[in-house]
Design a protein around this motif. Sequence first.
Motif, PDB file in Angstrom:
ATOM      1  N   ALA A   1       0.833  -1.205   0.000  1.00  0.00           N
ATOM      2  CA  ALA A   1       0.000   0.000   0.000  1.00  0.00           C
ATOM      3  C   ALA A   1       0.869   1.257   0.000  1.00  0.00           C
ATOM      4  O   ALA A   1       0.590   2.215  -0.715  1.00  0.00           O
ATOM      5  N   LYS A   2       1.943   1.267   0.759  1.00  0.00           N
ATOM      6  CA  LYS A   2       2.828   2.431   0.802  1.00  0.00           C
ATOM      7  C   LYS A   2       3.531   2.642  -0.525  1.00  0.00           C
ATOM      8  O   LYS A   2       3.920   3.755  -0.856  1.00  0.00           O
ATOM      9  N   ALA A   3       3.685   1.571  -1.310  1.00  0.00           N
ATOM     10  CA  ALA A   3       4.305   1.674  -2.632  1.00  0.00           C
ATOM     11  C   ALA A   3       3.296   2.124  -3.690  1.00  0.00           C
ATOM     12  O   ALA A   3       3.633   2.225  -4.860  1.00  0.00           O
ATOM     13  N   GLY A   4       2.042   2.369  -3.265  1.00  0.00           N
ATOM     14  CA  GLY A   4       1.035   2.878  -4.184  1.00  0.00           C
ATOM     15  C   GLY A   4       0.079   1.833  -4.744  1.00  0.00           C
ATOM     16  O   GLY A   4      -0.769   2.143  -5.560  1.00  0.00           O
ATOM     17  N   TRP A   5       0.187   0.600  -4.298  1.00  0.00           N
ATOM     18  CA  TRP A   5      -0.710  -0.454  -4.762  1.00  0.00           C
ATOM     19  C   TRP A   5      -2.056  -0.337  -4.048  1.00  0.00           C
ATOM     20  O   TRP A   5      -2.130   0.074  -2.902  1.00  0.00           O
ATOM     21  N   HIS A   6      -3.104  -0.759  -4.727  1.00  0.00           N
ATOM     22  CA  HIS A   6      -4.422  -0.889  -4.103  1.00  0.00           C
ATOM     23  C   HIS A   6      -4.418  -2.253  -3.409  1.00  0.00           C
ATOM     24  O   HIS A   6      -4.286  -3.281  -4.065  1.00  0.00           O
ATOM     25  N   VAL A   7      -4.545  -2.265  -2.092  1.00  0.00           N
ATOM     26  CA  VAL A   7      -4.430  -3.507  -1.318  1.00  0.00           C
ATOM     27  C   VAL A   7      -5.736  -3.781  -0.581  1.00  0.00           C
ATOM     28  O   VAL A   7      -6.266  -2.910   0.107  1.00  0.00           O
ATOM     29  N   THR A   8      -6.229  -5.002  -0.734  1.00  0.00           N
ATOM     30  CA  THR A   8      -7.390  -5.467   0.022  1.00  0.00           C
ATOM     31  C   THR A   8      -7.016  -6.753   0.723  1.00  0.00           C
ATOM     32  O   THR A   8      -6.508  -7.685   0.100  1.00  0.00           O
ATOM     33  N   VAL A   9      -7.254  -6.796   2.012  1.00  0.00           N
ATOM     34  CA  VAL A   9      -7.025  -7.999   2.805  1.00  0.00           C
ATOM     35  C   VAL A   9      -8.378  -8.655   3.029  1.00  0.00           C
ATOM     36  O   VAL A   9      -9.309  -8.015   3.521  1.00  0.00           O
ATOM     37  N   LEU A  10      -8.483  -9.899   2.665  1.00  0.00           N
ATOM     38  CA  LEU A  10      -9.709 -10.667   2.845  1.00  0.00           C
ATOM     39  C   LEU A  10      -9.462 -11.647   3.986  1.00  0.00           C
ATOM     40  O   LEU A  10      -8.494 -12.406   3.957  1.00  0.00           O
ATOM     41  N   CYS A  11     -10.324 -11.608   4.992  1.00  0.00           N
ATOM     42  CA  CYS A  11     -10.128 -12.481   6.144  1.00  0.00           C
ATOM     43  C   CYS A  11     -11.470 -12.937   6.700  1.00  0.00           C
ATOM     44  O   CYS A  11     -12.513 -12.402   6.360  1.00  0.00           O
TER      45      CYS A  11
ATOM     46  N   ALA B   1     -17.838  -7.401   7.354  1.00  0.00           N
ATOM     47  CA  ALA B   1     -17.448  -6.015   7.608  1.00  0.00           C
ATOM     48  C   ALA B   1     -16.506  -5.532   6.515  1.00  0.00           C
ATOM     49  O   ALA B   1     -15.731  -6.318   5.962  1.00  0.00           O
ATOM     50  N   HIS B   2     -16.614  -4.264   6.195  1.00  0.00           N
ATOM     51  CA  HIS B   2     -15.697  -3.586   5.282  1.00  0.00           C
ATOM     52  C   HIS B   2     -15.130  -2.406   6.054  1.00  0.00           C
ATOM     53  O   HIS B   2     -15.883  -1.605   6.598  1.00  0.00           O
ATOM     54  N   MET B   3     -13.811  -2.306   6.132  1.00  0.00           N
ATOM     55  CA  MET B   3     -13.189  -1.210   6.862  1.00  0.00           C
ATOM     56  C   MET B   3     -11.864  -0.845   6.216  1.00  0.00           C
ATOM     57  O   MET B   3     -11.418  -1.506   5.285  1.00  0.00           O
ATOM     58  N   ARG B   4     -11.258   0.191   6.684  1.00  0.00           N
ATOM     59  CA  ARG B   4      -9.947   0.593   6.201  1.00  0.00           C
ATOM     60  C   ARG B   4      -8.987   0.617   7.382  1.00  0.00           C
ATOM     61  O   ARG B   4      -9.346   1.023   8.481  1.00  0.00           O
ATOM     62  N   ASP B   5      -7.765   0.194   7.126  1.00  0.00           N
ATOM     63  CA  ASP B   5      -6.682   0.288   8.097  1.00  0.00           C
ATOM     64  C   ASP B   5      -5.575   1.050   7.389  1.00  0.00           C
ATOM     65  O   ASP B   5      -4.792   0.464   6.642  1.00  0.00           O
ATOM     66  N   GLY B   6      -5.564   2.364   7.545  1.00  0.00           N
ATOM     67  CA  GLY B   6      -4.634   3.197   6.786  1.00  0.00           C
ATOM     68  C   GLY B   6      -5.002   3.145   5.313  1.00  0.00           C
ATOM     69  O   GLY B   6      -6.136   3.436   4.936  1.00  0.00           O
TER      70      GLY B   6
ATOM     71  N   VAL C   1      -5.079   0.394   3.536  1.00  0.00           N
ATOM     72  CA  VAL C   1      -5.463  -0.989   3.235  1.00  0.00           C
ATOM     73  C   VAL C   1      -6.952  -1.191   3.478  1.00  0.00           C
ATOM     74  O   VAL C   1      -7.467  -0.836   4.539  1.00  0.00           O
ATOM     75  N   ASN C   2      -7.640  -1.751   2.481  1.00  0.00           N
ATOM     76  CA  ASN C   2      -9.032  -2.159   2.648  1.00  0.00           C
ATOM     77  C   ASN C   2      -9.045  -3.514   3.345  1.00  0.00           C
ATOM     78  O   ASN C   2      -8.279  -4.404   2.972  1.00  0.00           O
ATOM     79  N   VAL C   3      -9.913  -3.671   4.309  1.00  0.00           N
ATOM     80  CA  VAL C   3     -10.055  -4.944   5.016  1.00  0.00           C
ATOM     81  C   VAL C   3     -11.485  -5.415   4.843  1.00  0.00           C
ATOM     82  O   VAL C   3     -12.428  -4.684   5.159  1.00  0.00           O
ATOM     83  N   VAL C   4     -11.643  -6.605   4.311  1.00  0.00           N
ATOM     84  CA  VAL C   4     -12.962  -7.203   4.116  1.00  0.00           C
ATOM     85  C   VAL C   4     -13.034  -8.459   4.974  1.00  0.00           C
ATOM     86  O   VAL C   4     -12.242  -9.392   4.791  1.00  0.00           O
ATOM     87  N   ARG C   5     -13.960  -8.459   5.911  1.00  0.00           N
ATOM     88  CA  ARG C   5     -14.170  -9.638   6.756  1.00  0.00           C
ATOM     89  C   ARG C   5     -15.394 -10.389   6.262  1.00  0.00           C
ATOM     90  O   ARG C   5     -16.439  -9.796   6.030  1.00  0.00           O
ATOM     91  N   VAL C   6     -15.232 -11.689   6.113  1.00  0.00           N
ATOM     92  CA  VAL C   6     -16.310 -12.568   5.678  1.00  0.00           C
ATOM     93  C   VAL C   6     -16.787 -13.351   6.895  1.00  0.00           C
ATOM     94  O   VAL C   6     -15.981 -13.982   7.582  1.00  0.00           O
ATOM     95  N   HIS C   7     -18.098 -13.284   7.149  1.00  0.00           N
ATOM     96  CA  HIS C   7     -18.648 -14.007   8.301  1.00  0.00           C
ATOM     97  C   HIS C   7     -18.443 -15.510   8.142  1.00  0.00           C
ATOM     98  O   HIS C   7     -18.782 -16.098   7.116  1.00  0.00           O
TER      99      HIS C   7
END
Length: 131
Positions: free
Chosen positions: A3-13, A19-24, A26-32
Amino acid sequence: GFAKAGWHVTVLCAGQRNAHMRDGDVNVVRVHTTSRKTAFGFFRVWLSLLIAAIRMQKTDVVVTLTDPPLLVTAGRIIARITGAKHLHWCQDVYPDLAPLVGLNLPPVVMRCLGQISRRSMTSCDKVVAVG
Protein backbone atom coordinates in the motif's frame (compact mmCIF):
# COMPACT_ATOMS: atom_id res chain seq x y z
CA GLY A 1 4.47 -2.24 2.22
CA PHE A 2 2.42 -2.78 -0.96
CA ALA A 3 0.00 0.00 0.00
CA LYS A 4 2.83 2.43 0.80
CA ALA A 5 4.31 1.67 -2.63
CA GLY A 6 1.03 2.88 -4.18
CA TRP A 7 -0.71 -0.45 -4.76
CA HIS A 8 -4.42 -0.89 -4.10
CA VAL A 9 -4.43 -3.51 -1.32
CA THR A 10 -7.39 -5.47 0.02
CA VAL A 11 -7.03 -8.00 2.81
CA LEU A 12 -9.71 -10.67 2.84
CA CYS A 13 -10.13 -12.48 6.14
CA ALA A 14 -12.62 -14.46 8.19
CA GLY A 15 -14.47 -12.93 11.10
CA GLN A 16 -17.49 -13.17 13.34
CA ARG A 17 -19.45 -10.84 11.04
CA ASN A 18 -19.28 -9.34 7.57
CA ALA A 19 -17.45 -6.01 7.61
CA HIS A 20 -15.70 -3.59 5.28
CA MET A 21 -13.19 -1.21 6.86
CA ARG A 22 -9.95 0.59 6.20
CA ASP A 23 -6.68 0.29 8.10
CA GLY A 24 -4.63 3.20 6.79
CA ASP A 25 -4.29 2.64 3.04
CA VAL A 26 -5.46 -0.99 3.23
CA ASN A 27 -9.03 -2.16 2.65
CA VAL A 28 -10.05 -4.94 5.02
CA VAL A 29 -12.96 -7.20 4.12
CA ARG A 30 -14.17 -9.64 6.76
CA VAL A 31 -16.31 -12.57 5.68
CA HIS A 32 -18.65 -14.01 8.30
CA THR A 33 -17.69 -17.56 9.17
CA THR A 34 -18.56 -19.92 11.95
CA SER A 35 -16.28 -22.04 14.10
CA ARG A 36 -13.61 -23.94 12.23
CA LYS A 37 -12.77 -26.64 14.72
CA THR A 38 -14.02 -29.44 12.48
CA ALA A 39 -13.19 -30.50 8.94
CA PHE A 40 -16.58 -29.17 7.82
CA GLY A 41 -15.96 -25.89 9.65
CA PHE A 42 -12.58 -25.43 7.95
CA PHE A 43 -14.20 -26.19 4.59
CA ARG A 44 -16.93 -23.57 5.18
CA VAL A 45 -14.32 -20.92 6.00
CA TRP A 46 -12.30 -21.90 2.90
CA LEU A 47 -15.36 -21.81 0.65
CA SER A 48 -16.59 -18.47 2.06
CA LEU A 49 -13.18 -16.87 1.44
CA LEU A 50 -12.98 -18.34 -2.08
CA ILE A 51 -16.43 -17.03 -3.05
CA ALA A 52 -15.70 -13.59 -1.59
CA ALA A 53 -12.36 -13.40 -3.43
CA ILE A 54 -13.91 -14.34 -6.75
CA ARG A 55 -16.49 -11.57 -6.30
CA MET A 56 -13.82 -8.92 -5.69
CA GLN A 57 -12.51 -6.55 -8.34
CA LYS A 58 -9.71 -7.47 -10.75
CA THR A 59 -6.67 -8.76 -8.92
CA ASP A 60 -3.05 -8.54 -10.05
CA VAL A 61 -1.46 -10.50 -7.21
CA VAL A 62 -3.04 -13.02 -4.85
CA VAL A 63 -1.17 -13.58 -1.58
CA THR A 64 -2.30 -16.54 0.50
CA LEU A 65 -1.27 -17.73 3.94
CA THR A 66 -1.50 -21.23 5.31
CA ASP A 67 -4.52 -20.74 7.56
CA PRO A 68 -7.19 -21.91 7.02
CA PRO A 69 -5.78 -25.17 5.70
CA LEU A 70 -5.46 -25.48 1.92
CA LEU A 71 -5.98 -21.76 1.33
CA VAL A 72 -3.16 -22.16 -1.20
CA THR A 73 -5.64 -24.10 -3.34
CA ALA A 74 -8.19 -21.28 -3.18
CA GLY A 75 -5.41 -18.89 -4.18
CA ARG A 76 -4.56 -21.11 -7.13
CA ILE A 77 -8.20 -21.05 -8.29
CA ILE A 78 -8.48 -17.26 -7.86
CA ALA A 79 -5.20 -16.65 -9.71
CA ARG A 80 -6.31 -18.84 -12.60
CA ILE A 81 -9.71 -17.16 -12.86
CA THR A 82 -8.31 -13.62 -12.67
CA GLY A 83 -4.99 -14.16 -14.46
CA ALA A 84 -3.20 -12.86 -11.35
CA LYS A 85 0.19 -13.91 -10.00
CA HIS A 86 0.05 -16.09 -6.89
CA LEU A 87 2.40 -15.75 -3.95
CA HIS A 88 1.97 -18.22 -1.07
CA TRP A 89 3.39 -17.40 2.35
CA CYS A 90 3.94 -20.85 3.83
CA GLN A 91 4.00 -20.91 7.63
CA ASP A 92 2.63 -24.42 8.19
CA VAL A 93 2.26 -27.51 6.06
CA TYR A 94 -1.32 -28.64 5.64
CA PRO A 95 -2.83 -31.14 5.58
CA ASP A 96 0.13 -32.68 7.42
CA LEU A 97 -0.73 -30.74 10.58
CA ALA A 98 -4.42 -31.68 10.51
CA PRO A 99 -4.13 -34.46 13.12
CA LEU A 100 -2.35 -32.06 15.49
CA VAL A 101 -5.32 -29.69 15.46
CA GLY A 102 -7.79 -32.53 16.01
CA LEU A 103 -8.81 -33.24 12.41
CA ASN A 104 -8.43 -36.99 12.13
CA LEU A 105 -9.34 -37.79 8.54
CA PRO A 106 -9.15 -41.19 6.83
CA PRO A 107 -5.73 -41.92 5.27
CA VAL A 108 -7.13 -41.85 1.73
CA VAL A 109 -8.53 -38.34 2.33
CA MET A 110 -5.21 -37.19 3.81
CA ARG A 111 -3.32 -38.49 0.75
CA CYS A 112 -5.75 -36.74 -1.60
CA LEU A 113 -5.52 -33.45 0.31
CA GLY A 114 -1.72 -33.74 0.38
CA GLN A 115 -1.62 -34.14 -3.40
CA ILE A 116 -3.93 -31.18 -3.90
CA SER A 117 -1.83 -29.04 -1.56
CA ARG A 118 1.46 -29.95 -3.25
CA ARG A 119 0.02 -29.39 -6.73
CA SER A 120 -1.32 -26.00 -5.66
CA MET A 121 1.97 -24.99 -4.07
CA THR A 122 4.03 -25.96 -7.10
CA SER A 123 1.74 -23.87 -9.30
CA CYS A 124 2.47 -20.70 -7.30
CA ASP A 125 4.59 -18.02 -8.90
CA LYS A 126 6.49 -17.70 -5.60
CA VAL A 127 6.44 -19.50 -2.27
CA VAL A 128 7.84 -17.76 0.79
CA ALA A 129 8.78 -20.24 3.50
CA VAL A 130 9.30 -19.27 7.12
CA GLY A 131 12.57 -20.53 8.47
